[in-house]
Motif scaffolding. Structure first.
Motif, mmCIF file in Angstrom:
data_model
loop_
_atom_site.group_PDB
_atom_site.id
_atom_site.type_symbol
_atom_site.label_atom_id
_atom_site.label_comp_id
_atom_site.label_asym_id
_atom_site.label_seq_id
_atom_site.Cartn_x
_atom_site.Cartn_y
_atom_site.Cartn_z
ATOM 1 N N ALA A 1 0.804 -1.218 0.000
ATOM 2 C CA ALA A 1 0.000 0.000 0.000
ATOM 3 C C ALA A 1 0.838 1.270 0.000
ATOM 4 O O ALA A 1 0.327 2.357 -0.319
ATOM 5 C CB ALA A 1 -0.928 0.003 1.219
ATOM 6 N N ASP A 2 2.112 1.175 0.338
ATOM 7 C CA ASP A 2 2.977 2.348 0.418
ATOM 8 C C ASP A 2 3.306 2.849 -0.993
ATOM 9 O O ASP A 2 3.989 2.175 -1.761
ATOM 10 C CB ASP A 2 4.258 1.984 1.166
ATOM 11 N N LYS A 3 2.828 4.032 -1.335
ATOM 12 C CA LYS A 3 3.039 4.595 -2.671
ATOM 13 C C LYS A 3 4.199 5.591 -2.701
ATOM 14 O O LYS A 3 4.338 6.364 -3.659
ATOM 15 C CB LYS A 3 1.763 5.286 -3.167
ATOM 16 N N SER A 4 5.033 5.607 -1.691
ATOM 17 C CA SER A 4 6.154 6.539 -1.637
ATOM 18 C C SER A 4 7.063 6.363 -2.841
ATOM 19 O O SER A 4 7.245 5.254 -3.368
ATOM 20 C CB SER A 4 6.965 6.332 -0.359
ATOM 21 N N ARG A 5 7.645 7.480 -3.252
ATOM 22 C CA ARG A 5 8.536 7.453 -4.418
ATOM 23 C C ARG A 5 9.753 6.572 -4.154
ATOM 24 O O ARG A 5 10.195 5.828 -5.037
ATOM 25 C CB ARG A 5 8.967 8.880 -4.742
ATOM 26 N N LEU A 6 10.328 6.633 -2.967
ATOM 27 C CA LEU A 6 11.457 5.798 -2.572
ATOM 28 C C LEU A 6 11.057 4.968 -1.361
ATOM 29 O O LEU A 6 10.645 5.517 -0.334
ATOM 30 C CB LEU A 6 12.682 6.647 -2.232
ATOM 31 N N LYS A 7 11.173 3.655 -1.478
ATOM 32 C CA LYS A 7 10.840 2.748 -0.387
ATOM 33 C C LYS A 7 12.032 1.823 -0.135
ATOM 34 O O LYS A 7 12.701 1.391 -1.079
ATOM 35 C CB LYS A 7 9.622 1.884 -0.750
ATOM 36 N N LEU A 8 12.256 1.508 1.126
ATOM 37 C CA LEU A 8 13.336 0.596 1.470
ATOM 38 C C LEU A 8 12.863 -0.341 2.565
ATOM 39 O O LEU A 8 12.253 0.101 3.538
ATOM 40 C CB LEU A 8 14.572 1.380 1.927
ATOM 41 N N MET A 9 13.146 -1.621 2.389
ATOM 42 C CA MET A 9 12.810 -2.592 3.425
ATOM 43 C C MET A 9 14.043 -3.377 3.830
ATOM 44 O O MET A 9 14.693 -4.017 3.002
ATOM 45 C CB MET A 9 11.729 -3.571 2.973
ATOM 46 N N TYR B 1 3.185 -8.854 -6.715
ATOM 47 C CA TYR B 1 1.753 -8.517 -6.811
ATOM 48 C C TYR B 1 1.569 -7.019 -7.068
ATOM 49 O O TYR B 1 0.785 -6.613 -7.929
ATOM 50 C CB TYR B 1 1.043 -8.911 -5.521
ATOM 51 N N ALA B 2 2.305 -6.193 -6.320
ATOM 52 C CA ALA B 2 2.172 -4.748 -6.482
ATOM 53 C C ALA B 2 2.596 -4.316 -7.877
ATOM 54 O O ALA B 2 1.960 -3.453 -8.500
ATOM 55 C CB ALA B 2 3.002 -4.037 -5.421
ATOM 56 N N GLN B 3 3.662 -4.911 -8.395
ATOM 57 C CA GLN B 3 4.123 -4.541 -9.729
ATOM 58 C C GLN B 3 3.112 -4.915 -10.802
ATOM 59 O O GLN B 3 2.823 -4.120 -11.703
ATOM 60 C CB GLN B 3 5.459 -5.225 -10.034
ATOM 61 N N VAL B 4 2.577 -6.121 -10.725
ATOM 62 C CA VAL B 4 1.569 -6.541 -11.703
ATOM 63 C C VAL B 4 0.354 -5.625 -11.642
ATOM 64 O O VAL B 4 -0.195 -5.222 -12.672
ATOM 65 C CB VAL B 4 1.170 -8.009 -11.457
ATOM 66 N N SER B 5 -0.049 -5.255 -10.434
ATOM 67 C CA SER B 5 -1.203 -4.365 -10.271
ATOM 68 C C SER B 5 -0.963 -3.014 -10.932
ATOM 69 O O SER B 5 -1.881 -2.418 -11.500
ATOM 70 C CB SER B 5 -1.511 -4.172 -8.781
ATOM 71 N N ARG B 6 0.259 -2.509 -10.863
ATOM 72 C CA ARG B 6 0.576 -1.206 -11.465
ATOM 73 C C ARG B 6 0.674 -1.279 -12.975
ATOM 74 O O ARG B 6 0.091 -0.469 -13.693
ATOM 75 C CB ARG B 6 1.900 -0.679 -10.901
#
Length: 469
Positions: free
Chosen positions: A24-32, A46-51
């Motif tokens: 759900a995090d739509k931030s431009r830069l994300k790090l985990m 999943y998130a990539q396919v959805s986009r």
């Protein structure tokens, strides 16, 4: 199924809370920074396919994985989500994606957009627009370069998602994490941290047990038992904290940094492929009850040493160990053996059987350990050594620390663990010393009981058993 105590309120849930927050995090830069094997790559797919499947999608999506196998596996996750969502997608296989002949595994969607899953070459990111996923970021050969080339790709829109377990405190990935936590987060990165304990507290074990066979031993575990089971399987405490608890290993304490070790690693299946006519050299660290006996065999191609075999023997009688080691000694042009303590008998017997110029005994003193340790480091720095990608080997190489005494002397130390006493490290050092004494070079014995100075290795002073390079 299973004995997990933490069960989601909605057992039909697909994503656990930490996965859902990441998606759900739509931030431009994300790090985990994350524990191993908790389903983050799967969730990111999943998130990539959805986009990318949206009619409004503007650009392709790009994934950088650790190696070709991971690239393919990531695309398989994307295909799974596309099929579940009934999204038309076509696997195009491996495709050349630019004039530099970089390739990627490609999944094409009905709107003309694609997901490109590439291996770790940072140069493949250059000149390409769209969202980025940099998976297992810290494991890349040069994370800083990868970030430098990938980041401009989101200038015109999209996200850049960086996902990894840690690989030492000096790694660029940890520098990004520390910048977020300690330096005001100047890059405005959205940080997610998920340890194994975090995942277990949010239902991970329950989710895992639903997918395991009914007779799997983990079905009987609750969260505490599973945590202890994972910890007991780690190579050592440092490895567990880094791989599962998001605590980077302290590179300031170890003689070899994680990045340096990683730069020398190559796939284990490639490591055992000796070239026809190649010349082998061996190092042996001797153990009996507390420590391992480790044989490390290298092949010299040009100025690079390639590991061809590592044998680890534990709590075996000398006669049984000889049955394993002697056939390898037969194949090697030169062998260097630890003759400290019970190693003296080993050297005597090996020299009687294979010749005194073919077998060198090395007594472990502070001076000889220093002479063995630094070539390991220098060869890694110069990219002139290749070692197998192996958790136990990596952990063993990390054990050794360099300490300076009050008198200014250098000592190389390692904590004794149930898995040995840095035995693989010293076997590698001995193998390098064996190779560096090849017939085309001067032989510099490490011990005072052998001839001093440079001893030229010539046909006149070789015994009949020497195998020339």
């Amino acid at each position: 199924m299973g004995n997990a105590r933490v069960v989601p309120a909605n057992t039909e849930v697909i994503f656990l809370p930490f996965q859902a927050r990441w998606i759900a995090d739509k931030s431009r830069l994300k790090l985990m920074e994350k524990s191993r094997q908790i389903g983050i790559s799967w969730s990111t797919a999943y998130a990539q396919v959805s986009r990318v499947a949206l009619a409004s999608a503007r650009y392709d999506e790009w994934v950088s994985s650790r190696d070709e196998i991971q690239s393919r596996l990531y695309l398989e996750d994307c295909k799974l989500w596309a099929s579940i969502a009934d999204i038309a997608a076509r696997d195009m296989g491996e495709v050349v994606i630019d004039e530099q002949k970089h390739s990627a595994y490609v999944l094409s969607f009905a709107n003309g957009k694609r997901i490109h899953s590439m291996s770790s070459n940072p140069d493949a990111q250059a000149g390409k627009r769209g969202s980025r996923v940099l998976d297992e970021f810290a494991l890349h050969p040069d994370p800083r370069k990868l970030w430098t080339i990938a980041y401009p790709g989101i200038t015109w829109g999209g996200q850049m998602e960086v996902i990894s377990t840690h690989r030492g405190s000096a790694n660029f990935f940890n520098q990004l994490v520390r910048e977020i936590k300690e330096s005001g987060n100047p890059k405005k990165i959205s940080l997610h941290t998920v340890t194994l304990q975090d995942a277990l507290d949010q239902g991970f074990l329950w989710k895992l047990q639903q997918s395991l066979p009914a007779d799997d031993e983990r079905q009987e575990m609750d969260e505490a038992a599973y945590f202890a089971w994972v910890k007991s399987g780690a190579a050592d405490e440092e490895s567990f904290l880094q791989e599962y608890m998001c605590q980077p290993a302290d590179d300031d304490a170890a003689f070899l940094e994680y990045d340096l070790i990683a730069s020398a690693e190559y796939p284990r299946e490639a490591a055992w492929q000796t070239r026809e006519g190649g010349v082998l050299y061996a190092g042996v660290d001797i153990g009996r009850k507390k420590d391992l006996t480790v044989l490390w065999v290298v092949e010299k191609l040009g100025d690079v040493l390639y590991t061809r075999h590592v044998e680890e023997l534990s709590k075996m009688r000398k006669s049984e160990q000889e049955k394993v080691l002697w056939p390898w000694f037969e194949k090697c042009a030169r062998i260097c053996i630890d003759q400290t303590g019970l190693g003296i008998g080993w050297v005597d017997d090996a020299q009687d059987k294979f010749g005194q110029y073919r077998v060198e005994g090395v007594s472990f003193t502070s001076a000889t350990k220093e002479a063995l340790a630094y070539p390991i480091r220098s060869r890694m720095e110069d990219r002139r050594i290749r070692i197998p990608h192996s958790g136990p080997i990596r952990a063993d190489l990390r054990q050794v620390t360099k300490q300076v005494t009050a008198a200014g002397n250098i000592r190389f130390m390692a904590e004794r663990t149930p898995d040995g006493h840095a035995d693989r490290f010293w076997a590698l050092g001995l193998a390098i010393h064996a190779a560096d004494g090849a017939p085309s070079q001067s032989w510099r014995p490490l011990n005072d009981n052998l001839p001093k100075g440079n001893v030229p290795v010539t046909p006149e002073n070789l015994d009949e058993n020497w195998i020339p390079g």
